[in-house]
Design an enzyme around this catalytic site. Structure first.
Site, PDB file in Angstrom:
ATOM      1  N   HIS A 115      26.477   2.835 -27.985  1.00 60.51           N
ATOM      2  CA  HIS A 115      25.292   3.696 -27.818  1.00 60.51           C
ATOM      3  C   HIS A 115      25.442   4.964 -28.648  1.00 60.51           C
ATOM      4  O   HIS A 115      26.486   5.195 -29.272  1.00 60.51           O
ATOM      5  CB  HIS A 115      25.077   4.036 -26.338  1.00 60.51           C
ATOM      6  CG  HIS A 115      26.246   4.709 -25.670  1.00 60.51           C
ATOM      7  ND1 HIS A 115      26.567   6.025 -25.888  1.00 60.51           N
ATOM      8  CD2 HIS A 115      27.163   4.240 -24.785  1.00 60.51           C
ATOM      9  CE1 HIS A 115      27.621   6.345 -25.158  1.00 60.51           C
ATOM     10  NE2 HIS A 115      28.020   5.280 -24.488  1.00 60.51           N
ATOM     11  N   HIS A 162      21.383  12.669 -26.893  1.00 59.99           N
ATOM     12  CA  HIS A 162      19.928  12.687 -27.059  1.00 59.99           C
ATOM     13  C   HIS A 162      19.400  14.052 -26.647  1.00 59.99           C
ATOM     14  O   HIS A 162      20.115  14.836 -26.007  1.00 59.99           O
ATOM     15  CB  HIS A 162      19.294  11.588 -26.203  1.00 59.99           C
ATOM     16  CG  HIS A 162      19.791  11.585 -24.774  1.00 59.99           C
ATOM     17  ND1 HIS A 162      19.255  12.389 -23.799  1.00 59.99           N
ATOM     18  CD2 HIS A 162      20.806  10.914 -24.171  1.00 59.99           C
ATOM     19  CE1 HIS A 162      19.898  12.190 -22.658  1.00 59.99           C
ATOM     20  NE2 HIS A 162      20.862  11.306 -22.853  1.00 59.99           N
ATOM     21  N   ASP A 174      21.780  15.922 -17.075  1.00 58.29           N
ATOM     22  CA  ASP A 174      22.292  14.570 -17.334  1.00 58.29           C
ATOM     23  C   ASP A 174      23.808  14.683 -17.530  1.00 58.29           C
ATOM     24  O   ASP A 174      24.262  15.105 -18.587  1.00 58.29           O
ATOM     25  CB  ASP A 174      21.596  14.034 -18.603  1.00 58.29           C
ATOM     26  CG  ASP A 174      21.972  12.605 -18.925  1.00 58.29           C
ATOM     27  OD1 ASP A 174      22.681  11.975 -18.117  1.00 58.29           O
ATOM     28  OD2 ASP A 174      21.559  12.126 -20.001  1.00 58.29           O
ATOM     29  N   ASP A 176      27.063   8.730 -13.598  1.00 64.21           N
ATOM     30  CA  ASP A 176      26.116   9.329 -14.542  1.00 64.21           C
ATOM     31  C   ASP A 176      24.902   9.724 -13.715  1.00 64.21           C
ATOM     32  O   ASP A 176      24.093   8.869 -13.351  1.00 64.21           O
ATOM     33  CB  ASP A 176      25.753   8.302 -15.627  1.00 64.21           C
ATOM     34  CG  ASP A 176      24.827   8.881 -16.693  1.00 64.21           C
ATOM     35  OD1 ASP A 176      24.223   9.943 -16.452  1.00 64.21           O
ATOM     36  OD2 ASP A 176      24.697   8.239 -17.764  1.00 64.21           O
ATOM     37  N   HIS A 230      23.852   0.689 -18.060  1.00 70.06           N
ATOM     38  CA  HIS A 230      22.820   1.153 -17.129  1.00 70.06           C
ATOM     39  C   HIS A 230      22.971   0.467 -15.774  1.00 70.06           C
ATOM     40  O   HIS A 230      21.998  -0.030 -15.200  1.00 70.06           O
ATOM     41  CB  HIS A 230      21.421   0.938 -17.714  1.00 70.06           C
ATOM     42  CG  HIS A 230      21.138   1.860 -18.859  1.00 70.06           C
ATOM     43  ND1 HIS A 230      20.181   1.612 -19.813  1.00 70.06           N
ATOM     44  CD2 HIS A 230      21.709   3.036 -19.226  1.00 70.06           C
ATOM     45  CE1 HIS A 230      20.183   2.583 -20.703  1.00 70.06           C
ATOM     46  NE2 HIS A 230      21.096   3.461 -20.372  1.00 70.06           N
ATOM     47  N   HIS A 277      15.520  11.529 -21.689  1.00 71.63           N
ATOM     48  CA  HIS A 277      15.541  11.266 -23.137  1.00 71.63           C
ATOM     49  C   HIS A 277      14.301  11.973 -23.669  1.00 71.63           C
ATOM     50  O   HIS A 277      13.208  11.428 -23.670  1.00 71.63           O
ATOM     51  CB  HIS A 277      15.507   9.764 -23.428  1.00 71.63           C
ATOM     52  CG  HIS A 277      16.708   9.057 -22.855  1.00 71.63           C
ATOM     53  ND1 HIS A 277      16.699   7.745 -22.484  1.00 71.63           N
ATOM     54  CD2 HIS A 277      17.967   9.500 -22.586  1.00 71.63           C
ATOM     55  CE1 HIS A 277      17.898   7.410 -22.014  1.00 71.63           C
ATOM     56  NE2 HIS A 277      18.674   8.462 -22.066  1.00 71.63           N
ATOM     57  N   ARG A 316      33.017   7.236 -19.771  1.00 66.57           N
ATOM     58  CA  ARG A 316      32.058   8.067 -20.522  1.00 66.57           C
ATOM     59  C   ARG A 316      32.173   9.481 -19.952  1.00 66.57           C
ATOM     60  O   ARG A 316      32.389   9.659 -18.750  1.00 66.57           O
ATOM     61  CB  ARG A 316      30.619   7.537 -20.362  1.00 66.57           C
ATOM     62  CG  ARG A 316      29.569   8.416 -21.049  1.00 66.57           C
ATOM     63  CD  ARG A 316      28.205   7.739 -21.246  1.00 66.57           C
ATOM     64  NE  ARG A 316      27.480   7.492 -20.020  1.00 66.57           N
ATOM     65  CZ  ARG A 316      27.344   6.303 -19.461  1.00 66.57           C
ATOM     66  NH1 ARG A 316      27.885   5.240 -20.020  1.00 66.57           N
ATOM     67  NH2 ARG A 316      26.665   6.150 -18.336  1.00 66.57           N
ATOM     68  N   ASP A 319       0.810  -1.221   0.000  1.00 65.28           N
ATOM     69  CA  ASP A 319       0.000   0.000   0.000  1.00 65.28           C
ATOM     70  C   ASP A 319       0.844   1.273   0.000  1.00 65.28           C
ATOM     71  O   ASP A 319       0.407   2.324   0.433  1.00 65.28           O
ATOM     72  CB  ASP A 319      -0.975   0.002   1.182  1.00 65.28           C
ATOM     73  CG  ASP A 319      -0.241   0.012   2.514  1.00 65.28           C
ATOM     74  OD1 ASP A 319       0.997  -0.155   2.508  1.00 65.28           O
ATOM     75  OD2 ASP A 319      -0.913   0.185   3.554  1.00 65.28           O
ATOM     76  N   TYR A 350      34.034   1.263 -23.562  1.00 66.06           N
ATOM     77  CA  TYR A 350      33.814   0.287 -22.496  1.00 66.06           C
ATOM     78  C   TYR A 350      34.489  -1.014 -22.887  1.00 66.06           C
ATOM     79  O   TYR A 350      34.118  -1.625 -23.896  1.00 66.06           O
ATOM     80  CB  TYR A 350      32.309   0.050 -22.293  1.00 66.06           C
ATOM     81  CG  TYR A 350      31.530   1.353 -22.267  1.00 66.06           C
ATOM     82  CD1 TYR A 350      31.344   2.055 -21.082  1.00 66.06           C
ATOM     83  CD2 TYR A 350      31.031   1.899 -23.460  1.00 66.06           C
ATOM     84  CE1 TYR A 350      30.668   3.270 -21.071  1.00 66.06           C
ATOM     85  CE2 TYR A 350      30.354   3.117 -23.459  1.00 66.06           C
ATOM     86  CZ  TYR A 350      30.176   3.795 -22.275  1.00 66.06           C
ATOM     87  OH  TYR A 350      29.514   5.003 -22.279  1.00 66.06           O
ATOM     88  N   GLU A 370      27.822  12.541 -25.217  1.00 70.07           N
ATOM     89  CA  GLU A 370      28.267  11.531 -24.261  1.00 70.07           C
ATOM     90  C   GLU A 370      28.932  10.301 -24.881  1.00 70.07           C
ATOM     91  O   GLU A 370      28.452   9.180 -24.739  1.00 70.07           O
ATOM     92  CB  GLU A 370      27.085  11.080 -23.411  1.00 70.07           C
ATOM     93  CG  GLU A 370      25.841  10.659 -24.189  1.00 70.07           C
ATOM     94  CD  GLU A 370      24.713  10.196 -23.263  1.00 70.07           C
ATOM     95  OE1 GLU A 370      24.967   9.304 -22.432  1.00 70.07           O
ATOM     96  OE2 GLU A 370      23.592  10.724 -23.389  1.00 70.07           O
ATOM     97  N   GLU A 377      29.981  13.116 -20.247  1.00 66.82           N
ATOM     98  CA  GLU A 377      28.703  13.626 -20.765  1.00 66.82           C
ATOM     99  C   GLU A 377      28.413  15.038 -20.274  1.00 66.82           C
ATOM    100  O   GLU A 377      28.475  15.320 -19.075  1.00 66.82           O
ATOM    101  CB  GLU A 377      27.567  12.691 -20.297  1.00 66.82           C
ATOM    102  CG  GLU A 377      26.178  13.179 -20.683  1.00 66.82           C
ATOM    103  CD  GLU A 377      25.078  12.176 -20.357  1.00 66.82           C
ATOM    104  OE1 GLU A 377      25.238  11.390 -19.406  1.00 66.82           O
ATOM    105  OE2 GLU A 377      24.051  12.185 -21.063  1.00 66.82           O
TER     106      GLU A 377
HETATM  107  N1  GLY Z   1      21.651   8.777 -18.034  1.00 67.05           N
HETATM  108  C1  GLY Z   1      21.048   8.307 -19.198  1.00 67.05           C
HETATM  109  C2  GLY Z   1      21.759   8.769 -20.371  1.00 67.05           C
HETATM  110  O1  GLY Z   1      22.857   9.263 -20.278  1.00 67.05           O
HETATM  111  O2  GLY Z   1      21.258   8.720 -21.448  1.00 67.05           O
HETATM  112 MN    MN Z   2      22.449  10.997 -21.489  1.00 67.90          MN
HETATM  113 MN    MN Z   3      23.644  10.211 -18.573  1.00 67.24          MN
END
Ligand code: GLY
Ligand code: MN
Ligand code: MN
Length: 448
Positions: A342, A346, A263, A252, A235, A353, A401, A31, A383, A379, A403
């Site tokens: 990737h 974005h 982000d 991240d 992720h 996103h 990475r 609940d 890896y 970004e 970003e």
């Molecule tokens: N944190 C998600 C991305 O970088 O797209």
């Molecule tokens: Mn991102």
């Molecule tokens: Mn990110």
């Protein structure tokens, strides 16, 4: 009435009606519920923050082009579960021309739909509402009506709202700058706090503490705090390992401020000094990121920027000895995907996103040029899986990475997240200086 709603009305026209539902609360367990997050499109158009509401937008209706159906005031429920705007608040504080209790929606549906040519509604999000609308439309088919018919065309409003959301207003840009500032500070604090022996969870807590201290509602997505080989899981959100001396940590994390996301990713050495191998990979990613930021400007297309990241990273991978052969062939065969799987970035906005199409013509995918007012992430990453026998041993288990969030302007671009260092020497200096994190960010917290 928000400017966004006025623009939306113009876009759908006078012979249309749009039904835009709010989000509902979601059960977390038994609940208890997750913290409520409003539907982005609904929030964008109305600003109304409560669950279970529905906006009905009929630009051709002179008396009530904008109706909100909302949870009614209820003294007992409000004692248990929090205040409600009610129908009075929906009109007074959110500019609805008329507001009704949500229970009245079903009964009023015929009146709202009949006589309109087009219905703007997104199926597949709200099952209950889908059924209600479909039921009404299907029943009408069998009648010999003397009264006006309900809409014969149903249009998904995603495209219109997505295009609007993609081009940020000056007010939205201010909110995004704030979201970027808060997250940038949190990353600086993390860089100053990280030590071998801490847990990833503790680093996550430090970052999210800062988000909340500065007025953000929390993270804009689940924070990724990956040390060592965990950084090679794109992720990774378990965030429960112990930080080891000699490893890198990839963070991240971005916050949500008044609905808008930031982000940011930074990768840095847990003990404050990059090893030679870590630096080699880091430098390739950084060089690529800097070039791709330059390419995040008016007129350059999504595809051109993506191709640039692939070309530079492939060249870099060759230099590192991760790949061998002709660059052209490696790109054609997508060999780089072993280490870079990737996109380079974005759209960013109310959603991490964010809404908006990446190509304008279905036939020529990814051909969309950037325009002023768009906000994009940049970004790139490399890896190397820990068990990758094809990679030089010194690189195995390294994930990097970097970003940033970039606003496209008429003149070029603005890096919203430039406060967090990413130059490796600057990172080392920050991590090893005697200045405490509080000295660097204390004054900034006061500004929020
Ligand atoms: N944190 C998600 C991305 O970088 O797209
Ligand atoms: Mn991102
Ligand atoms: Mn990110």
């Amino acid at each position: 009435m928000k400017k966004q709603l006025k623009d939306f009305m113009k876009a759908i026209g006078k012979d249309s009606v749009a039904i835009i539902p709010a989000a509902h609360e979601k059960t977390r367990s038994y609940d208890t519920e997750y913290r409520f997050r409003q539907d982005s499109d609904f929030y964008y158009l109305t600003g109304f923050p409560e669950p279970d509401a529905i906006a009905v937008i009929s630009p051709g209706d002179k008396k009530a082009p904008y109706i909100l159906f909302v949870r009614p005031r209820d003294p007992e429920m409000e004692i248990w579960n929090g205040r409600r705007e009610g129908v009075e608040g929906a009109v007074k504080n959110y500019g609805a021309n008329k507001a009704y209790s949500i229970e009245k929606f079903e009964k009023m549906l015929p009146k709202l739909l009949d006589g309109k040519e087009k219905l703007y509604y997104r199926f597949g999000v709200d099952d209950k509402l889908d059924k209600l609308i479909l039921q009404y439309l299907s029943i009408q088919r069998f009648r010999r009506l003397k009264t006006p018919y309900p809409p014969h065309t149903i249009v998904d409003p995603t495209l219109i709202i997505g295009e609007m959301r993609l081009h940020k207003t000056p007010e939205e840009i201010e909110l995004m700058k704030k979201a970027a500032d808060i997250a940038a500070e949190a990353h600086i604090i993390a860089m100053k706090s990280v030590k071998p022996g801490m847990t990833e969870a503790q680093v996550e807590a430090i970052i999210e503490h800062h988000f909340r201290m500065c007025g953000a509602s929390g993270p804009a997505y689940n924070s990724i705090v990956g040390s060592g080989a965990n950084a090679t899981i794109l992720h990774y959100v378990e965030n429960n390992a112990v930080l080891k001396d000699g490893d890198l940590i990839l963070i991240d994390a971005g916050c949500e401020y008044k609905g808008y996301a930031s982000d940011i990713t930074r990768t840095f050495p847990i003990n404050g000094r990059f090893t030679k191998a870590q630096r080699e990979i880091y430098d390739v990613v950084l060089e690529t990121q800097l070039e791709c930021i330059k390419a995040t400007r008016k007129g350059v297309t999504v595809k051109e920027r993506q191709d640039l990241s692939i070309e530079l990273l492939t060249e870099g991978m060759k230099k590192l000895g991760l790949l061998k052969g002709s660059t052209k062939k490696l790109i054609k065969e997508k060999a780089y995907m072993r280490y870079y799987m990737h996109g380079v970035g974005h759209y960013l906005g109310l959603d991490v996103h964010d809404a908006g199409r990446y190509f304008l013509d279905q036939q020529t995918k990814f051909s969309r040029p950037f325009e002023p007012g768009m906000v994009l992430t940049v970004e790139p990453g490399i890896y190397v899986q820990p068990d990758d026998k094809e990679a030089p041993a010194k690189y195995r288990g390294i994930g990097v990475r970097i970003e940033d969030d970039v606003l496209v302007t008429e003149e070029g671009n603005v890096i919203l997240t430039s406060k967090v260092p990413k130059d490796p020497e600057e990172i080392e200096e920050l991590m090893n200086s005697s200045k405490k994190a509080e000295e660097i960010v204390e004054l900034k917290i006061a500004k929020h």
